[in-house]
Each structure stands twice: as structure tokens, then as C-alpha cells.
Design an enzyme around this catalytic site. Structure first.
Site, PDB file in Angstrom:
ATOM      1  N   ARG A 254       0.833  -1.223   0.000  1.00  0.00           N
ATOM      2  CA  ARG A 254       0.000   0.000   0.000  1.00  0.00           C
ATOM      3  C   ARG A 254       0.864   1.270   0.000  1.00  0.00           C
ATOM      4  NH1 ARG A 254      -2.947  -3.620  -0.870  1.00  0.00           N
ATOM      5  NH2 ARG A 254      -5.067  -3.948  -0.073  1.00  0.00           N
TER       6      ARG A 254
ATOM      7  N   SER B 126     -10.547  -0.166   2.929  1.00  0.00           N
ATOM      8  CA  SER B 126      -9.831  -0.339   4.209  1.00  0.00           C
ATOM      9  C   SER B 126      -9.318   1.015   4.677  1.00  0.00           C
ATOM     10  CB  SER B 126      -8.614  -1.253   4.042  1.00  0.00           C
ATOM     11  OG  SER B 126      -9.005  -2.536   3.640  1.00  0.00           O
TER      12      SER B 126
ATOM     13  N   GLU C  35      -4.632   4.334   5.751  1.00  0.00           N
ATOM     14  CA  GLU C  35      -4.378   4.067   4.322  1.00  0.00           C
ATOM     15  C   GLU C  35      -4.770   5.231   3.388  1.00  0.00           C
ATOM     16  OE1 GLU C  35      -5.552   0.168   2.191  1.00  0.00           O
ATOM     17  OE2 GLU C  35      -6.583   1.742   1.108  1.00  0.00           O
TER      18      GLU C  35
HETATM   19  P1  FAD Z   1      -8.197   8.965  -5.663  1.00  0.00           P
HETATM   20  O1  FAD Z   1      -8.917   8.587  -4.432  1.00  0.00           O
HETATM   21  O2  FAD Z   1      -8.810   9.991  -6.539  1.00  0.00           O
HETATM   22  O3  FAD Z   1      -6.728   9.414  -5.266  1.00  0.00           O
HETATM   23  C1  FAD Z   1      -5.944   8.661  -4.388  1.00  0.00           C
HETATM   24  C2  FAD Z   1      -4.533   9.258  -4.351  1.00  0.00           C
HETATM   25  O4  FAD Z   1      -3.930   9.105  -5.633  1.00  0.00           O
HETATM   26  C3  FAD Z   1      -4.523  10.761  -4.078  1.00  0.00           C
HETATM   27  O5  FAD Z   1      -3.378  11.074  -3.320  1.00  0.00           O
HETATM   28  C4  FAD Z   1      -4.436  11.367  -5.469  1.00  0.00           C
HETATM   29  O6  FAD Z   1      -3.851  12.645  -5.485  1.00  0.00           O
HETATM   30  C5  FAD Z   1      -3.566  10.368  -6.178  1.00  0.00           C
HETATM   31  N1  FAD Z   1      -3.817  10.305  -7.627  1.00  0.00           N
HETATM   32  C6  FAD Z   1      -4.971   9.920  -8.236  1.00  0.00           C
HETATM   33  N2  FAD Z   1      -4.805   9.902  -9.584  1.00  0.00           N
HETATM   34  C7  FAD Z   1      -3.530  10.300  -9.820  1.00  0.00           C
HETATM   35  C8  FAD Z   1      -2.764  10.499 -11.004  1.00  0.00           C
HETATM   36  N3  FAD Z   1      -3.250  10.275 -12.223  1.00  0.00           N
HETATM   37  N4  FAD Z   1      -1.478  10.942 -10.866  1.00  0.00           N
HETATM   38  C9  FAD Z   1      -0.959  11.163  -9.642  1.00  0.00           C
HETATM   39  N5  FAD Z   1      -1.631  10.995  -8.499  1.00  0.00           N
HETATM   40  C10 FAD Z   1      -2.899  10.562  -8.580  1.00  0.00           C
HETATM   41  N6  FAD Z   1      -7.473  -0.394  -2.584  1.00  0.00           N
HETATM   42  C11 FAD Z   1      -6.704  -1.511  -2.678  1.00  0.00           C
HETATM   43  O7  FAD Z   1      -5.478  -1.419  -2.825  1.00  0.00           O
HETATM   44  N7  FAD Z   1      -7.254  -2.744  -2.619  1.00  0.00           N
HETATM   45  C12 FAD Z   1      -8.580  -2.944  -2.462  1.00  0.00           C
HETATM   46  O8  FAD Z   1      -9.037  -4.082  -2.410  1.00  0.00           O
HETATM   47  C13 FAD Z   1      -9.420  -1.786  -2.358  1.00  0.00           C
HETATM   48  N8  FAD Z   1     -10.754  -1.914  -2.170  1.00  0.00           N
HETATM   49  C14 FAD Z   1     -11.538  -0.814  -2.038  1.00  0.00           C
HETATM   50  C15 FAD Z   1     -12.913  -0.986  -1.853  1.00  0.00           C
HETATM   51  C16 FAD Z   1     -13.742   0.120  -1.729  1.00  0.00           C
HETATM   52  C17 FAD Z   1     -15.229  -0.094  -1.518  1.00  0.00           C
HETATM   53  C18 FAD Z   1     -13.201   1.424  -1.810  1.00  0.00           C
HETATM   54  C19 FAD Z   1     -14.095   2.635  -1.701  1.00  0.00           C
HETATM   55  C20 FAD Z   1     -11.827   1.613  -1.987  1.00  0.00           C
HETATM   56  C21 FAD Z   1     -10.978   0.493  -2.110  1.00  0.00           C
HETATM   57  N9  FAD Z   1      -9.598   0.619  -2.297  1.00  0.00           N
HETATM   58  C22 FAD Z   1      -8.811  -0.505  -2.423  1.00  0.00           C
HETATM   59  C23 FAD Z   1      -8.974   1.953  -2.337  1.00  0.00           C
HETATM   60  C24 FAD Z   1      -9.033   2.648  -3.737  1.00  0.00           C
HETATM   61  O9  FAD Z   1      -9.998   2.040  -4.547  1.00  0.00           O
HETATM   62  C25 FAD Z   1      -7.678   2.603  -4.448  1.00  0.00           C
HETATM   63  O10 FAD Z   1      -6.684   3.219  -3.665  1.00  0.00           O
HETATM   64  C26 FAD Z   1      -7.731   3.299  -5.817  1.00  0.00           C
HETATM   65  O11 FAD Z   1      -6.531   3.063  -6.531  1.00  0.00           O
HETATM   66  C27 FAD Z   1      -7.951   4.807  -5.711  1.00  0.00           C
HETATM   67  O12 FAD Z   1      -8.199   5.276  -7.023  1.00  0.00           O
HETATM   68  P2  FAD Z   1      -8.877   6.695  -7.275  1.00  0.00           P
HETATM   69  O13 FAD Z   1      -8.802   6.961  -8.729  1.00  0.00           O
HETATM   70  O14 FAD Z   1     -10.216   6.728  -6.665  1.00  0.00           O
HETATM   71  O15 FAD Z   1      -7.863   7.647  -6.494  1.00  0.00           O
HETATM   72  N1  EPU Z   2     -11.353  -9.739  10.404  1.00  0.00           N
HETATM   73  C1  EPU Z   2     -12.037  -9.725  11.597  1.00  0.00           C
HETATM   74  N2  EPU Z   2     -13.052  -8.836  11.751  1.00  0.00           N
HETATM   75  C2  EPU Z   2     -13.409  -7.965  10.779  1.00  0.00           C
HETATM   76  C3  EPU Z   2     -12.711  -7.958   9.565  1.00  0.00           C
HETATM   77  C4  EPU Z   2     -11.678  -8.872   9.384  1.00  0.00           C
HETATM   78  O1  EPU Z   2     -11.725 -10.495  12.491  1.00  0.00           O
HETATM   79  O2  EPU Z   2     -14.359  -7.206  11.010  1.00  0.00           O
HETATM   80  C5  EPU Z   2     -10.278 -10.722  10.211  1.00  0.00           C
HETATM   81  C6  EPU Z   2     -10.813 -12.076   9.737  1.00  0.00           C
HETATM   82  O3  EPU Z   2     -10.078 -13.089  10.350  1.00  0.00           O
HETATM   83  C7  EPU Z   2     -10.488 -12.063   8.252  1.00  0.00           C
HETATM   84  C8  EPU Z   2      -9.201 -11.254   8.231  1.00  0.00           C
HETATM   85  O4  EPU Z   2      -9.369 -10.268   9.244  1.00  0.00           O
HETATM   86  O5  EPU Z   2     -10.290 -13.360   7.749  1.00  0.00           O
HETATM   87  C9  EPU Z   2      -8.890 -10.582   6.905  1.00  0.00           C
HETATM   88  O6  EPU Z   2     -10.039  -9.870   6.447  1.00  0.00           O
HETATM   89  P1  EPU Z   2     -10.313  -9.664   4.880  1.00  0.00           P
HETATM   90  O7  EPU Z   2     -10.085 -10.927   4.135  1.00  0.00           O
HETATM   91  O8  EPU Z   2     -11.626  -8.987   4.728  1.00  0.00           O
HETATM   92  O9  EPU Z   2      -9.140  -8.731   4.415  1.00  0.00           O
HETATM   93  P2  EPU Z   2      -8.474  -7.453   5.081  1.00  0.00           P
HETATM   94  O10 EPU Z   2      -7.117  -7.842   5.576  1.00  0.00           O
HETATM   95  O11 EPU Z   2      -9.385  -6.810   6.043  1.00  0.00           O
HETATM   96  C10 EPU Z   2      -7.210  -6.733   2.912  1.00  0.00           C
HETATM   97  C11 EPU Z   2      -6.985  -5.459   2.162  1.00  0.00           C
HETATM   98  C12 EPU Z   2      -8.167  -5.187   1.250  1.00  0.00           C
HETATM   99  C13 EPU Z   2      -8.264  -6.326   0.248  1.00  0.00           C
HETATM  100  C14 EPU Z   2      -8.472  -7.651   1.017  1.00  0.00           C
HETATM  101  C15 EPU Z   2      -8.420  -8.866   0.104  1.00  0.00           C
HETATM  102  C16 EPU Z   2      -5.552  -4.025   3.466  1.00  0.00           C
HETATM  103  C17 EPU Z   2      -5.446  -2.832   4.333  1.00  0.00           C
HETATM  104  N3  EPU Z   2      -6.777  -4.362   3.071  1.00  0.00           N
HETATM  105  O12 EPU Z   2      -8.316  -6.514   3.774  1.00  0.00           O
HETATM  106  O13 EPU Z   2      -7.907  -3.983   0.551  1.00  0.00           O
HETATM  107  O14 EPU Z   2      -9.331  -6.142  -0.641  1.00  0.00           O
HETATM  108  O15 EPU Z   2      -7.414  -7.807   2.000  1.00  0.00           O
HETATM  109  O16 EPU Z   2      -7.115  -9.057  -0.346  1.00  0.00           O
HETATM  110  O17 EPU Z   2      -4.529  -4.631   3.134  1.00  0.00           O
HETATM  111  C18 EPU Z   2      -8.185  -1.604   0.643  1.00  0.00           C
HETATM  112  O18 EPU Z   2      -6.954  -1.518   0.655  1.00  0.00           O
HETATM  113  O19 EPU Z   2      -8.934  -0.600   0.632  1.00  0.00           O
HETATM  114  C19 EPU Z   2      -8.807  -2.935   0.645  1.00  0.00           C
HETATM  115  C20 EPU Z   2     -10.132  -3.118   0.699  1.00  0.00           C
END
Ligand code: FAD
Ligand code: EPU
Length: 342
Positions: A168, A242, A338
Site C-alpha cells: 500500500r 480499508s 491508508e
Molecule cells: P483517488 O482517491 O482519486 O486518489 C488517491 C490518491 O492518488 C490521491 O493522493 C491522489 O492525489 C492520487 N492520484 C490519483 N490519480 C492520480 C494520477 N493520475 N497521478 C498522480 N496521483 C494521482 N485499494 C486496494 O489497494 N485494494 C482494495 O481491495 C481496495 N478496495 C476498495 C474498496 C472500496 C469499496 C473502496 C471505496 C476503496 C478500495 N480501495 C482498495 C482503495 C481505492 O480504490 C484505491 O486506492 C484506488 O486506486 C484509488 O483510485 P482513485 O482513482 O479513486 O484515487
Molecule cells: N477480520 C475480523 N473482523 C473484521 C474484519 C476482518 O476479524 O471485522 C479478520 C478475519 O479473520 C479475516 C481477516 O481479518 O479473515 C482478513 O479480512 P479480509 O479478508 O476482509 O481482508 P483485510 O485484511 O481486512 C485486505 C486489504 C483489502 C483487500 C483484502 C483482500 C488491506 C489494508 N486491506 O483486507 O484492501 O481487498 O485484503 O485481499 O490490506 C483496501 O486496501 O482498501 C482494501 C479493501
């Protein structure tokens, strides 16, 4: 000045951030071509303003007033740029929707991004925090990117090493924060593809669907279903995914924690350290499903903070601070935030 004639004052960002925070941008410019970035840099007062480069707004916590020049990335286009014996090289412009891009690569028969299905946001933001899910991070499939450097006015090509990807994290969240505007990103998608099924949830879903030899589209469908069951849809409940990173601790610290908390959830890392499930720590600290003011903790996933309606950036910050303090008090583990605050 004509390249900047779409510059507007006091623009609402509420629909442009997935938390749904009612923020106002001091200045706002949709970026549709590179010439606008050069023109901005040529204007001394605009060059000196703080910047927010805005993609899909899915990893942001905004203040009520964003006293900055907001550059909304609206560059579009995607194509196969090259191929060799081992890889398809596929490039997409920064403003392309990430999930739509993933689905397009799969429909073209170029697997490799399927584990990253349904992550919100844009292609241009994907390298910023080295997005990851279900055992894949973009650094695993990244080839190179092009970015406009606000300091020099030049377009640079950056390879994987230059991006300094980590969990991240990347150079764009550190030394180059808000300096580089990513214009497009290229991926090297393997011709010799193997599914990545390390996550038990994915295996379980495929088993239930009676799929023995999954192709990349099957993996994508599994991941979409798992994500939809666990994570709130930002169209319905404001959130940024997250809210904290999963903390990484030494084997010694993990061992000591396990002594007091035998159900601690942790994962061994290649370094010998352990990643702790922050969601578990937050749940144990009693925060799952609780609210503080207009911000709350999602009832199905404690790592996700949500907008309970009219939350401000300050409400979200106050909740995050309280959670961090309580987790630290109980486990002596620091949680790092994050999303990016502006
Ligand atoms: P923004 O939110 O618009 O920007 C994020 C950052 O990037 C800011 O600092 C911005 O200035 C910068 N930025 C954006 N575009 C550019 C560009 N073109 N050039 C330079 N800087 C830029 N993330 C994960 O890693 N794994 C997940 O599983 C995951 N699941 C998610 C689930 C949900 C429901 C939500 C809401 C978010 C999740 N995220 C996850 C976080 C998010 O989706 C990612 O970080 C995504 O890459 C952000 O993209 P964005 O275009 O919305 O960026
Ligand atoms: N857990 C709990 N309680 C909760 C949530 C999770 O006990 O309320 C425990 C459970 O044991 C579960 C474990 O945590 O098995 C892991 O949870 P999960 O599989 O939902 O994944 P996570 O670690 O919470 C991470 C990433 C996600 C990504 C998923 C799948 C980070 C910070 N988050 O979540 O990324 O989608 O794994 O790979 O690394 C994001 O970055 O925004 C994001 C959603």
C-alpha cells in the site's frame, strides 16, 4: 490562457469522493490533455498552489474546504502497445476506470489483472498505493508509467524500480507526493498464465460453483462476488475501503500477542515478519458496527470506516484517532491510515 478556460472556482467535490464528504474545491480543472498541465506550470500563481490530483476519489478523506487546485484526471484511451514471447503489454490512460479496464483486458484474452477486479477508482491512481487484493498487487504486473513532473515540466517514464512499490505504498505517497501527474500506466500481462488462488475465500467460491479449472474470468467472478458480500458499495454507504493498513510486526511481537490473545489473526510474510489483520484488532477493541458522531465502523468489516450521513473529514479523523488509541491501548500496535487526507 485558453487551455485553462475550463478552470472553475468553488466546485463541490461531494459526488467526486466515495466517502461522500461535502467538500468544496477552491479551484477545479478537468484534465483532458497534457498541454493543460504545461500551461498550468507556466502560470506562476497556479504553479505555486497546493494541488490535489483527483482520480475516482475512492481513497481520499477531504476537508470541508479543499484550499487547492484540484486536477480531475479525465484522460482516456487503452490499447495493446506491444507483445513478445512472454507478455502482452497493455497501456491505459490515467482517467480510465480501473474495473472497466480489468474487464476489457479479460475480454481481449489477456489475463493477469483478474484478482484486482472491482477495486474502485482509476488506472492513474493504481500505482499510488500499489493497489492489491487477493494475493496480487499491481507491482506484480506493472511494466512502466508516464508522468508529468510539475517540478521540471517534463514527461518522464518510470519503471518498477523507480516507483519504489511496497505494501500500500510507492514513491508517489512519499518523496514525489503531489508532484507527479501520472498520465498512463502499462502492464505486462503473462502469456503463460496461472490462476492465483492463495486466498481460501476464492477457492471456496470456485468449489461451490463447481469450477475445477478456473479461467481468468472465473477468478474475476469469484472475486467480484466475495467483495460484494464483504465491502459496502460506495453508491449506498460512503467509504474509502480499508481505512488502516494491516500492521506488520516481528515474530517476537506476534508471539507475545498470541500469548494473551490466542485467536489473533496473522499471516507470515516472506521477510519472517507477520501481518496482523487490522480488522480483527478493531473488532476486538469493540469498534465493529459502532459510530462516533456521523462516522462509523462498518458492521460486516471492521477495517472499513463509513459515512453515516453528513460526515465531515474531521468526523472521520476523530473516529480514526479514537480507534487507533483504543487498539494501541489494548495491543500496543500502531495502526497506519491508508487513505490520503486533503
Ligand atoms: P483517488 O482517491 O482519486 O486518489 C488517491 C490518491 O492518488 C490521491 O493522493 C491522489 O492525489 C492520487 N492520484 C490519483 N490519480 C492520480 C494520477 N493520475 N497521478 C498522480 N496521483 C494521482 N485499494 C486496494 O489497494 N485494494 C482494495 O481491495 C481496495 N478496495 C476498495 C474498496 C472500496 C469499496 C473502496 C471505496 C476503496 C478500495 N480501495 C482498495 C482503495 C481505492 O480504490 C484505491 O486506492 C484506488 O486506486 C484509488 O483510485 P482513485 O482513482 O479513486 O484515487
Ligand atoms: N477480520 C475480523 N473482523 C473484521 C474484519 C476482518 O476479524 O471485522 C479478520 C478475519 O479473520 C479475516 C481477516 O481479518 O479473515 C482478513 O479480512 P479480509 O479478508 O476482509 O481482508 P483485510 O485484511 O481486512 C485486505 C486489504 C483489502 C483487500 C483484502 C483482500 C488491506 C489494508 N486491506 O483486507 O484492501 O481487498 O485484503 O485481499 O490490506 C483496501 O486496501 O482498501 C482494501 C479493501
Amino acid at each position: 490562457m485558453s487551455k485553462l478556460n475550463t478552470l472553475s472556482h468553488d466546485v463541490s467535490l461531494q459526488k467526486l469522493n466515495t466517502f461522500g464528504i461535502a467538500a468544496q474545491a477552491k479551484l477545479f480543472l478537468p484534465i483532458i490533455d497534457l498541454a493543460q498541465l504545461s500551461a498550468l506550470r507556466d502560470d506562476v500563481s497556479l504553479r505555486q498552489m497546493p494541488r490535489l490530483i483527483l482520480g475516482g476519489g475512492s481513497n481520499l478523506v477531504l476537508s470541508d474546504r479543499v484550499d487547492a487546485l484540484v486536477l480531475h484526471m479525465c484522460l482516456h484511451g487503452r490499447q495493446l502497445t506491444a507483445e513478445d514471447d512472454d507478455f502482452y503489454y497493455v497501456t491505459a490512460a490515467a482517467g480510465e476506470n480501473w474495473h472497466a479496464f480489468v474487464q476489457w483486458t479479460l475480454s481481449q484474452g489477456w489475463p493477469g489483472l483478474e484478482n484486482l477486479s472491482l477495486i474502485p477508482g482509476t488506472v492513474g491512481a493504481a500505482p499510488i498505493q500499489n493497489i492489491g487484493a487477493y494475493g496480487v498487487e499491481i507491482q506484480d504486473v506493472f511494466h512502466e508509467l508516464q508522468a508529468f513532473d510539475f517540478e521540471t515540466g517534463e514527461v518522464v517514464v518510470m519503471n518498477k524500480k523507480a516507483c519504489a512499490f511496497a505494501y500500500r505504498d510507492s514513491i508517489f505517497k512519499q518523496q514525489l507526493r503531489d508532484r507527479m501527474v501520472i498520465l498512463n500506466v502499462s502492464f505486462a500481462l503473462p502469456k503463460c498464465w496461472m490462476p492465483k488462488l492463495a486466498y481460501a475465500d476464492v477457492d471456496k467460491w470456485l468449489l461451490q460453483a463447481n469450477i475445477e479449472k478456473p479461467d481468468a474470468s472465473d477468478v474475476s467472478r469469484a472475486i467480484i462476488a466475495i467483495r460484494q458480500a464483504k465491502l459496502p458499495d460506495p453508491q449506498v454507504i460512503g467509504n474509502a475501503g480499508s481505512f488502516f493498513k494491516n500492521p506488520v510486526v516481528s515474530a517476537t511481537i506476534r508471539h507475545a500477542l498470541l500469548g494473551n490473545h490466542p485467536t489473533l489473526v496473522s499471516y507470515l510474510q516472506p521477510s519472517g515478519d507477520y501481518k496482523l489483520a487490522a480488522g480483527w484488532l478493531i473488532e476486538q477493541a469493540g469498534w465493529k458496527g459502532r459510530n462516533l458522531g456521523a462516522a462509523g465502523v462498518y458492521e460486516k468489516q471492521a477495517l472499513v470506516l463509513v459515512n453515516r450521513g453528513h460526515a465531515t473529514g474531521a468526523d472521520v479523523r476523530a473516529l480514526a484517532d479514537q480507534i487507533r488509541a483504543d487498539v494501541f491501548k489494548q495491543f500496543a500496535v500502531e495502526l497506519d491510515i491508508e487513505p490520503n487526507f486533503y
